[in-house]
Write an enzyme that holds these catalytic residues in place. Structure first.
Site, short mmCIF file in Angstrom:
data_model
loop_
_atom_site.label_atom_id
_atom_site.label_comp_id
_atom_site.label_asym_id
_atom_site.label_seq_id
_atom_site.Cartn_x
_atom_site.Cartn_y
_atom_site.Cartn_z
N GLU A 1 0.82 -1.20 0.00
CA GLU A 1 0.00 0.00 0.00
C GLU A 1 0.86 1.26 0.00
OE1 GLU A 1 -2.23 -2.91 2.78
OE2 GLU A 1 -0.20 -2.62 2.01
N SER B 1 21.29 -39.46 -12.98
CA SER B 1 20.00 -38.76 -12.98
C SER B 1 19.96 -37.56 -13.91
CB SER B 1 19.66 -38.30 -11.56
OG SER B 1 20.64 -37.39 -11.08
N GLY C 1 16.64 -36.05 -1.55
CA GLY C 1 16.28 -37.18 -2.40
C GLY C 1 15.11 -37.94 -1.79
#
Length: 319
Positions: free
Chosen positions: A46, A163, A247
């Site tokens: 504001e 991965s 993980g």
């Protein structure tokens, strides 16, 4: 209000201990001021919007995603007082502030000054926007998002640990946006030591929004990350939004403790077979316990990958 909600997202992950709020001031159909909570919580939305509007705020309507605060702080004035002094004609609020220092007092102060008020406009969206702030007030802990990037058969890596990469560049970029919206990013000790992840934001223009790094470990860690010895210890970290990236042990620990509020699942169209699972045992005594816990809130395609977002069903908002 939609514009105010959009502005509020600019501050997410950077405003704690204050909520990320958005504010738009409209006069005669024209936007004359915009604001959102600034880093570390000040100035408030504001104050920023009123500063931009100046004298044009007189007689205008202010749209705010959270009830204007009613308490004076050493860091700044009460937003309800600023709105009164600006002589706005109307204030439209998405959500009342459950903070006991304000909780209805901000709206009452505006009404006492002759300002027309309305509350509850797009409140459900405001609750999502301020989930971290609301969870902190209700539960004394930050809001927790668990991210999983898996193959179709639920693996996060091959059996040998490989991965990189299961998901494509679009999904990975989206994950970096998610990182930028959180105060803290957390991994388990195994992931920290094996992968040595950077855990930063690497999108152009957002590099400064990398979250604090924390590791879940019972015996501390090497390196420059902080660490906690249990999921419950997130209550002591500060910040309102925690992003868990890996993980399987860390994911299981937070799920077993029922401390995951939001699940972000990236699913790649590949099969690994015999790979490492995304989540270890979470202690279910029966399959029936798994049902009725999650509801899908978003789904979309990201390149060749599929994104699904789920929210934890709880008894009341922020719990």
């Amino acid at each position: 209000m939609g514009a105010a909600l959009a502005l509020a997202t600019r501050g997410r992950g950077r405003t704690s201990p204050n909520p990320a709020v958005g504010c738009v001031i409209v006069r005669d159909g024209t936007v004359v001021g915009r604001g959102w909570t600034q880093p570390s919580g000040r100035p408030h939305a504001e104050a920023m919007a009123l500063g931009a509007a100046g004298d044009r705020a007189r007689g205008a309507t202010a749209y705010v995603t959270l009830e204007p605060c009613a308490h004076v702080s050493p860091r700044g004035p009460a937003c309800a007082d600023l709105l009164v002094a600006s002589e706005v004609a109307r204030v439209v609020v998405a959500l009342g502030d459950p903070d006991p220092r304000t909780n209805g007092k901000g709206l009452a102060r505006l009404a006492a000054a002759g300002i027309d008020t309305a509350v509850g406009v797009r409140a459900a969206e405001a609750r999502v926007s301020m989930a971290g702030f609301l969870t902190r007030l209700a539960q004394g802990r930050p809001h927790v998002t668990l991210k999983l990037a898996t193959s179709l058969d639920g693996c996060i890596a091959r059996g040998n640990g490989e991965s990189q990469w299961i998901t494509g560049p679009e999904a990975r970029a989206h994950a970096h946006v998610e990182r930028s919206r959180h105060d803290i990013i957390l991994v388990g000790r195994g992931t920290w030591e094996m992968d040595q992840p950077r855990l930063d934001v690497r999108l152009p223009g957002l590099e400064s929004r990398s979250p604090r790094r924390v590791v879940l470990s019972s015996a501390g860690v090497t390196g420059d990350a902080a660490w906690i010895d249990s999921p419950a210890a997130i209550a002591n970290l500060g910040g309102d939004h925690v992003f868990i990236e890996g993980g399987a042990g860390a994911a299981a620990a937070f799920l077993a403790a029922d401390l995951v509020d939001r699940l972000v699942l990236y699913r790649a169209p590949i099969l690994i077979g015999g790979g490492r699972p995304a989540v270890n045992d979470i202690g279910l005594a029966a399959l029936s316990e798994a049902h009725g816990r999650w509801v899908q809130s978003d789904a979309r395609q990201l390149g060749r990958d599929r994104l699904e977002v789920y929210e934890r069903l709880r008894c009341s908002p922020g719990s």
